[in-house]
Scaffold this motif. Structure first.
Motif, PDB file in Angstrom:
ATOM      1  N   CYS A   1      -8.277  21.452   9.726  1.00 19.81           N
ATOM      2  CA  CYS A   1      -8.164  22.471  10.782  1.00 19.81           C
ATOM      3  C   CYS A   1      -7.105  23.523  10.468  1.00 19.81           C
ATOM      4  CB  CYS A   1      -7.833  21.809  12.115  1.00 19.81           C
ATOM      5  SG  CYS A   1      -9.214  20.934  12.851  1.00 19.81           S
ATOM      6  N   GLY A   2      -6.485  23.430   9.309  1.00 18.00           N
ATOM      7  CA  GLY A   2      -5.445  24.388   8.975  1.00 18.00           C
ATOM      8  C   GLY A   2      -4.127  24.106   9.662  1.00 18.00           C
ATOM      9  N   ASN A   3      -3.980  22.922  10.253  1.00 19.07           N
ATOM     10  CA  ASN A   3      -2.732  22.547  10.915  1.00 19.07           C
ATOM     11  C   ASN A   3      -1.754  21.930   9.932  1.00 19.07           C
ATOM     12  OD1 ASN A   3      -3.904  23.233  13.374  1.00 19.07           O
ATOM     13  ND2 ASN A   3      -4.483  21.123  13.868  1.00 19.07           N
TER      14      ASN A   3
ATOM     15  N   ARG B   1      -6.619  26.447   2.735  1.00 19.34           N
ATOM     16  CA  ARG B   1      -5.849  27.685   2.865  1.00 19.34           C
ATOM     17  C   ARG B   1      -6.608  28.853   2.229  1.00 19.34           C
ATOM     18  NH1 ARG B   1      -1.436  25.924   0.734  1.00 19.34           N
ATOM     19  NH2 ARG B   1      -0.703  25.059   2.698  1.00 19.34           N
ATOM     20  N   THR B   2      -7.224  28.614   1.084  1.00 18.15           N
ATOM     21  CA  THR B   2      -7.977  29.682   0.418  1.00 18.15           C
ATOM     22  C   THR B   2      -9.164  30.138   1.265  1.00 18.15           C
ATOM     23  OG1 THR B   2      -7.366  28.841  -1.775  1.00 18.15           O
ATOM     24  CG2 THR B   2      -9.308  30.262  -1.642  1.00 18.15           C
ATOM     25  N   VAL B   3      -9.932  29.175   1.787  1.00 21.32           N
ATOM     26  CA  VAL B   3     -11.099  29.505   2.606  1.00 21.32           C
ATOM     27  C   VAL B   3     -10.678  30.188   3.908  1.00 21.32           C
ATOM     28  CG1 VAL B   3     -12.990  28.516   3.941  1.00 21.32           C
ATOM     29  CG2 VAL B   3     -12.545  27.693   1.632  1.00 21.32           C
ATOM     30  N   PHE B   4      -9.651  29.648   4.566  1.00 20.69           N
ATOM     31  CA  PHE B   4      -9.220  30.220   5.835  1.00 20.69           C
ATOM     32  C   PHE B   4      -8.686  31.637   5.650  1.00 20.69           C
ATOM     33  CE2 PHE B   4      -8.547  26.487   8.963  1.00 20.69           C
ATOM     34  CZ  PHE B   4      -9.749  25.922   8.561  1.00 20.69           C
ATOM     35  N   ASP B   5      -7.959  31.870   4.557  1.00 16.87           N
ATOM     36  CA  ASP B   5      -7.469  33.223   4.284  1.00 16.87           C
ATOM     37  C   ASP B   5      -8.634  34.188   4.085  1.00 16.87           C
ATOM     38  OD1 ASP B   5      -4.879  32.378   4.498  1.00 16.87           O
ATOM     39  OD2 ASP B   5      -4.478  32.322   2.337  1.00 16.87           O
ATOM     40  N   ALA B   6      -9.665  33.747   3.343  1.00 15.81           N
ATOM     41  CA  ALA B   6     -10.826  34.610   3.086  1.00 15.81           C
ATOM     42  C   ALA B   6     -11.569  34.932   4.377  1.00 15.81           C
ATOM     43  CB  ALA B   6     -11.755  33.940   2.084  1.00 15.81           C
ATOM     44  N   LEU B   7     -11.632  33.979   5.298  1.00 18.50           N
ATOM     45  CA  LEU B   7     -12.349  34.172   6.559  1.00 18.50           C
ATOM     46  C   LEU B   7     -11.435  34.653   7.689  1.00 18.50           C
ATOM     47  CD1 LEU B   7     -14.595  30.957   6.507  1.00 18.50           C
ATOM     48  CD2 LEU B   7     -15.270  33.305   5.984  1.00 18.50           C
ATOM     49  N   ARG B   8     -10.149  34.872   7.351  1.00 13.50           N
ATOM     50  CA  ARG B   8      -9.159  35.337   8.326  1.00 13.50           C
ATOM     51  C   ARG B   8      -9.030  34.385   9.525  1.00 13.50           C
ATOM     52  NH1 ARG B   8     -10.262  41.924   8.309  1.00 13.50           N
ATOM     53  NH2 ARG B   8      -9.931  42.196   6.052  1.00 13.50           N
TER      54      ARG B   8
END
Length: 339
Positions: free
Chosen positions: A46-48, A319-326
């Motif tokens: 979840c990016g937590n 982190r890479t995926v979440f950064d790409a999808l903002r």
């Protein structure tokens, strides 16, 4: 009005984190999620921060509805997971819209499932942790109708035309015993400080299966089987004991201490469950069987490092995926290693 996660069916669910570290010197158990690996991975997906509060759901069915769009992840034992009646996968991030019902049922093989939400929950803390402590009477056991405050919402993340999942993050999923052909759990242990006091009977720990008693809980698991016998006759003084200590009281049961254990005890300690073994032990329920497997300290450390490296690699992918999808994520911080 604040955004909430509305509990429809609580079953046996609590708000947990990784535990209350550094307080044993004051007599406080560490407590926290019993399957630390699954809890860490749920938060990472979840990016937590991996030590953020999440839900630990034990054995019984659970359902809830968010009042806003959220991103969730469900890990732990195999279960039937649906969002508004549509089957969804465990061990991957899931986009859930406001008002949709998350339902977890049919928990099997193990007994604990973990539900994390992007941004985590608003929950009380005691001594740096939200982990329940039955001795202090602290903690949040959920009830039907409870509302958990959410710290963040997340706009829906899916393909607008094909509705295909966007996440394939290859989370490190542990091996669970098969349900069709039930097999025992294998729990790794290292030598305990009182091993020599059991003489030749110490090998019984590895030569037979042990069955978990219904009297087991988060403090310790009682196990019946061919119990080793202490041959030394001296008195065992009360002393500090680690989480995972395999104690041999007088009688026909082993006592394996878990995260709610008191910090001192007076039974001989034959073995100590490894860090990776403790997470597996957190999934073992009453009536299930266990086989203990001997590991050297070096082997136990290597297995723990390998598991932690897999979680850290997952954290990098997320982190890479979440950064790409903002998609917003929590800043990483150092989380103490489970004792």
């Amino acid at each position: 009005m604040a955004d909430t996660l509305n509990v429809l069916r609580a079953g046996m669910a609590t708000v947990q984190d990784l535990g209350r570290f550094g307080r044993s010197r004051y007599g406080l158990p560490v407590n926290g999620a019993l399957d630390q690996h699954s809890a860490r991975v749920a938060n990472v997906l979840c990016g937590n921060d991996e030590g953020a509060p999440l839900l630990e759901i034990t054995a019984l069915d659970f359902s809830c509805t968010p009042s806003t769009d959220v991103l969730v992840a469900v890990t732990g034992a195999p279960a039937d997971l649906t969002v508004d009646g549509v089957v969804r996968p465990q061990w991957e991030p899931l986009s859930v819209r406001s008002g949709e019902t998350i339902r977890i049922s049919g928990i099997r093989s193990g007994i604990r499932v973990y539900l994390a939400v992007l941004g985590s929950f608003n929950t009380p803390y005691l001594q740096g942790s939200c982990a329940p402590d039955t001795i202090l009477g602290f903690g949040h056991s959920l009830r039907d109708g409870d509302e958990l405050g959410l710290q963040r919402h997340c706009p829906p993340v899916d393909h607008p035309e094909y509705r295909i999942p966007l996440f394939r993050l290859r989370a490190p999923v542990p091996r669970f015993p098969m349900t069709l052909l039930p097999s025992p759990w294998t729990i790794d242990v290292t030598d305990g400080p009182d091993l020599a006091e059991f003489g030749d009977t110490a090998d019984r720990l590895f030569g037979s299966e042990f069955t978990v008693s219904p009297q087991s809980n988060h403090i310790g698991l009682r196990m019946a089987g061919d119990v080793p016998r202490r041959v030394a006759t001296g008195e065992v003084l009360s002393r500090g004991v680690p989480v995972g200590a395999v104690e041999v009281p007088a009688g026909d049961e082993l006592l394996v201490l878990h995260r709610g254990r008191g910090v001192t005890a007076g039974y001989p300690v034959l073995a100590v469950v490894t860090a990776t073994g403790l997470s597996a032990l957190g999934q073992v329920g009453p009536g299930q069987t266990v086989r203990f497997r001997h590991r050297t300290v070096a082997e136990a450390v290597a297995a723990h490092r390998s598991q932690r490296s897999a979680v850290q690699a997952l954290q990098n992918r997320v982190r890479t995926v979440f950064d790409a999808l903002r998609i917003p994520s929590s800043p990483a911080r150092t989380v103490p290693v489970s004792p």
